[in-house]
Enzyme design. Structure first.
Site, short mmCIF file in Angstrom:
data_model
loop_
_atom_site.label_atom_id
_atom_site.label_comp_id
_atom_site.label_asym_id
_atom_site.label_seq_id
_atom_site.Cartn_x
_atom_site.Cartn_y
_atom_site.Cartn_z
N GLU A 97 57.59 2.33 62.02
CA GLU A 97 57.58 1.96 63.43
C GLU A 97 56.58 2.79 64.21
O GLU A 97 56.43 3.99 63.99
CB GLU A 97 58.97 2.15 64.05
CG GLU A 97 59.94 1.13 63.53
CD GLU A 97 61.27 1.15 64.28
OE1 GLU A 97 62.25 0.67 63.73
OE2 GLU A 97 61.30 1.65 65.42
N CYS A 110 52.64 6.56 69.58
CA CYS A 110 53.52 7.48 68.88
C CYS A 110 53.63 6.97 67.44
O CYS A 110 54.10 5.87 67.21
CB CYS A 110 54.88 7.48 69.58
SG CYS A 110 56.09 8.52 68.75
N CYS A 117 63.27 10.94 56.84
CA CYS A 117 62.97 12.36 57.08
C CYS A 117 63.99 13.19 56.31
O CYS A 117 65.16 12.83 56.22
CB CYS A 117 63.06 12.67 58.57
SG CYS A 117 62.65 14.40 58.94
N CYS A 121 68.36 16.67 60.95
CA CYS A 121 68.84 17.11 62.27
C CYS A 121 70.05 16.27 62.69
O CYS A 121 70.08 15.07 62.44
CB CYS A 121 67.72 16.99 63.31
SG CYS A 121 66.30 18.00 62.88
N CYS A 124 69.62 13.00 65.17
CA CYS A 124 68.46 12.11 65.01
C CYS A 124 68.77 10.94 64.08
O CYS A 124 69.47 11.10 63.08
CB CYS A 124 67.29 12.93 64.44
SG CYS A 124 65.83 11.94 64.09
N SER A 199 54.25 17.05 66.53
CA SER A 199 55.58 17.57 66.86
C SER A 199 56.28 18.00 65.58
O SER A 199 56.31 17.26 64.60
CB SER A 199 56.38 16.46 67.55
OG SER A 199 57.70 16.88 67.81
N SER A 222 60.04 21.35 68.37
CA SER A 222 61.37 20.87 68.75
C SER A 222 62.33 22.02 68.64
O SER A 222 62.73 22.41 67.55
CB SER A 222 61.79 19.73 67.81
OG SER A 222 60.91 18.64 67.97
N LEU A 223 62.68 22.58 69.78
CA LEU A 223 63.49 23.80 69.79
C LEU A 223 64.98 23.45 69.89
O LEU A 223 65.76 23.80 69.02
CB LEU A 223 63.04 24.68 70.96
CG LEU A 223 63.43 26.13 70.91
CD1 LEU A 223 62.89 26.82 69.67
CD2 LEU A 223 62.92 26.85 72.17
N HIS A 224 65.35 22.80 70.96
CA HIS A 224 66.69 22.23 71.17
C HIS A 224 67.83 23.23 71.29
O HIS A 224 68.96 22.82 71.55
CB HIS A 224 67.03 21.18 70.10
CG HIS A 224 66.01 20.11 69.91
ND1 HIS A 224 65.19 19.66 70.91
CD2 HIS A 224 65.64 19.39 68.81
CE1 HIS A 224 64.38 18.72 70.45
NE2 HIS A 224 64.62 18.54 69.18
N ASN A 298 68.77 10.00 73.41
CA ASN A 298 69.08 8.58 73.24
C ASN A 298 70.23 8.46 72.26
O ASN A 298 70.07 8.88 71.10
CB ASN A 298 67.87 7.82 72.67
CG ASN A 298 66.74 7.78 73.66
OD1 ASN A 298 66.88 7.27 74.76
ND2 ASN A 298 65.61 8.36 73.28
N CYS A 341 60.31 7.79 71.56
CA CYS A 341 59.99 8.50 70.33
C CYS A 341 61.19 9.29 69.88
O CYS A 341 61.92 9.85 70.69
CB CYS A 341 58.84 9.46 70.56
SG CYS A 341 57.30 8.63 70.70
N1 SAH Z 1 60.08 15.62 63.07
C1 SAH Z 1 59.37 15.99 64.21
C2 SAH Z 1 58.73 14.82 64.93
C3 SAH Z 1 59.56 13.58 65.03
S1 SAH Z 1 60.99 13.67 66.04
C4 SAH Z 1 60.24 16.79 65.15
O1 SAH Z 1 61.43 16.88 64.92
O2 SAH Z 1 59.67 17.35 66.09
C5 SAH Z 1 60.26 13.72 67.67
C6 SAH Z 1 61.18 14.29 68.75
O3 SAH Z 1 62.26 13.40 69.03
C7 SAH Z 1 61.81 15.60 68.36
O4 SAH Z 1 61.75 16.52 69.42
C8 SAH Z 1 63.23 15.19 68.08
O5 SAH Z 1 64.11 16.27 68.18
C9 SAH Z 1 63.46 14.13 69.12
N2 SAH Z 1 64.62 13.28 68.87
C10 SAH Z 1 65.25 13.05 67.72
N3 SAH Z 1 66.31 12.23 67.90
C11 SAH Z 1 66.32 11.93 69.22
C12 SAH Z 1 67.18 11.13 70.02
N4 SAH Z 1 68.20 10.47 69.53
N5 SAH Z 1 66.90 11.05 71.35
C13 SAH Z 1 65.83 11.70 71.88
N6 SAH Z 1 64.99 12.46 71.17
C14 SAH Z 1 65.25 12.59 69.85
FE1 SF4 Z 2 63.31 14.70 61.11
FE2 SF4 Z 2 62.36 15.29 63.55
FE3 SF4 Z 2 64.51 13.67 63.22
FE4 SF4 Z 2 64.74 16.27 62.71
S1 SF4 Z 2 64.29 15.32 64.70
S2 SF4 Z 2 65.52 14.59 61.41
S3 SF4 Z 2 62.74 16.72 61.85
S4 SF4 Z 2 62.42 13.27 62.57
#
Ligand code: SAH
Ligand code: SF4
Length: 354
Positions: A97, A110, A117, A121, A124, A199, A222-224, A298, A341
């Site tokens: 996608e 994007c 992956c 996480c 995600c 990212s 991506s710190l979170h 999301n 994204c």
């Molecule tokens: N793997 C990389 C890039 C892809 S994810 C990473 O983790 O940075 C891109 C961004 O989307 C990351 O910051 C991720 O934490 C965030 N993300 C993942 N799931 C999400 C969701 N459900 N809602 C909003 N952002 C999300």
């Molecule tokens: Fe992979 Fe990024 Fe999703 Fe984490 S947030 S599972 S690293 S795509």
């Protein structure tokens, strides 16, 4: 006909120099390599037949020996704000996608870097099925090219690329580096490195590699979470690369490249969105000119979280700003088509709803 190659020996994954060497091996003049690169990436041809400056026997021989597959559109959805989600099929029928996002400066695309992956996480959707396969450099570049193809109808072009779709780009480092070269080359899509954002969930040695690569792309980390315990509960990668490695490496990236690093911070209600975490974040990353982008979560049905209420998001933002850190809230685009994204989903089993 030869099988379509997926990987570094696919012409779509080759740099100009590699194509030049390939053409020489074929007994052709070297300049045919640059020509091919230009037709592939500047003109976006779908087959060798579309290279009018090549003699027919050469076109036929290349089609026989080096067939290539351009991404094929399976489905596209366009939201009212112009955000467009594309479901694209690769040579082995795996799907990827790609999302086009409208901005004041034009469009960004994007792109995905893997099918699935491996990072797992907890919030995600992309990791739910694990990592299925790596994308090749050509498959990444072709998502940008496809974006240009779609935008041509709107008299626009892709002006920025975010490697922020499905997958962890630094877990596919070799192909990523090759992709950066393809996207940057002036005879192709000619994107400046600063207009490409990578990212990452925080693979520290790969961030070092990127910092030292001479390709000063924009880095988003991506710190979170502002402490190891909380981050580990959300992101298993924190076990291998805890914050006392990740933050200094992010700082190193900023110093080495002269680029401001962005920390992405997803806000999950009552998990990481409190005043305590905002202060901790301020203390953790204050003082090196980093930027914080707060991301509204999301919802993903399989995960138990709730998005933070708007009031929490604003409170979090103003506390972070008290530390002199620039902090924005990500605009939510294309909501009605689920296109933000990070929320991209593989849908081999689920049809995309119209
Ligand atoms: N793997 C990389 C890039 C892809 S994810 C990473 O983790 O940075 C891109 C961004 O989307 C990351 O910051 C991720 O934490 C965030 N993300 C993942 N799931 C999400 C969701 N459900 N809602 C909003 N952002 C999300
Ligand atoms: Fe992979 Fe990024 Fe999703 Fe984490 S947030 S599972 S690293 S795509």
């Amino acid at each position: 006909m030869a099988k379509i190659r997926i990987g570094p020996d696919d012409v779509l994954s080759m740099t100009v120099e590699e194509l030049e060497r390939l053409m020489e091996r074929e007994g052709q003049p070297r300049f045919r390599g640059a020509q091919l690169f230009e037709w592939l990436w500047r003109h976006g041809i779908g087959s060798y037949e579309e290279i009018p400056v090549w003699p027919k026997p050469l076109r036929q021989r290349m089609a026989q020996e080096y067939p290539f597959h351009r991404l094929r559109l399976v489905e596209s959805q366009r939201a009212h704000d112009g955000t467009t989600k594309l479901l694209l099929e690769m040579a082995d029928k795996q799907r990827v996608e790609t999302v086009l996002l409208p901005h004041r400066f034009g469009y960004s695309v994007c792109i995905s870097s893997q099918v699935g992956c491996a990072m797992g996480c907890k919030f995600c959707a992309s990791g739910l099925k694990g990592r299925v396969r790596q994308l090749s450099a050509g498959e990444m570049a072709d998502q940008v090219s496809f974006g240009n193809h779609v935008l041509a109808e709107r008299q626009a072009r892709v002006s920025r690329v975010d490697v922020m779709g499905i997958g962890e780009p630094l877990d596919n480092l070799e192909a990523l580096m090759q992709f950066l070269e393809l996207a940057h080359h002036s005879q192709g899509m000619n994107l400046s490195y600063r207009h490409i954002t990578v990212s990452t969930s925080g693979l520290v040695p790969a961030i070092k590699h990127l910092a030292d690569s001479g390709k000063p792309v924009t880095l988003a980390v991506s710190l979170h979470a502002p402490n190891d315990a909380l981050r580990l509960s959300l992101m298993p990668v924190n076990r291998a690369y805890p914050l006392d490695q990740l933050i200094p490496m992010s700082r190193y990236y900023a110093e080495k490249t002269g680029r401001r690093v962005t920390f992405e911070y997803l806000l999950l209600k009552d998990v990481n969105d409190g005043e305590k975490e905002a202060h901790e974040l301020g203390r953790l990353i204050g003082g090196f000119g980093a930027h914080v982008n707060l991301i509204p979560w999301n919802p993903v049905a399989e995960h138990p979280f709730q998005p933070s209420p708007k009031a929490h998001v604003r409170r979090f933002q103003s506390i972070v700003q008290e530390y002199g850190i620039s902090c924005t809230i990500r605009r939510e685009l294309g909501q009605e088509i689920d296109a933000a994204c990070g929320q991209l989903r593989l849908r081999e089993e689920e049809p995309v709803s119209p």
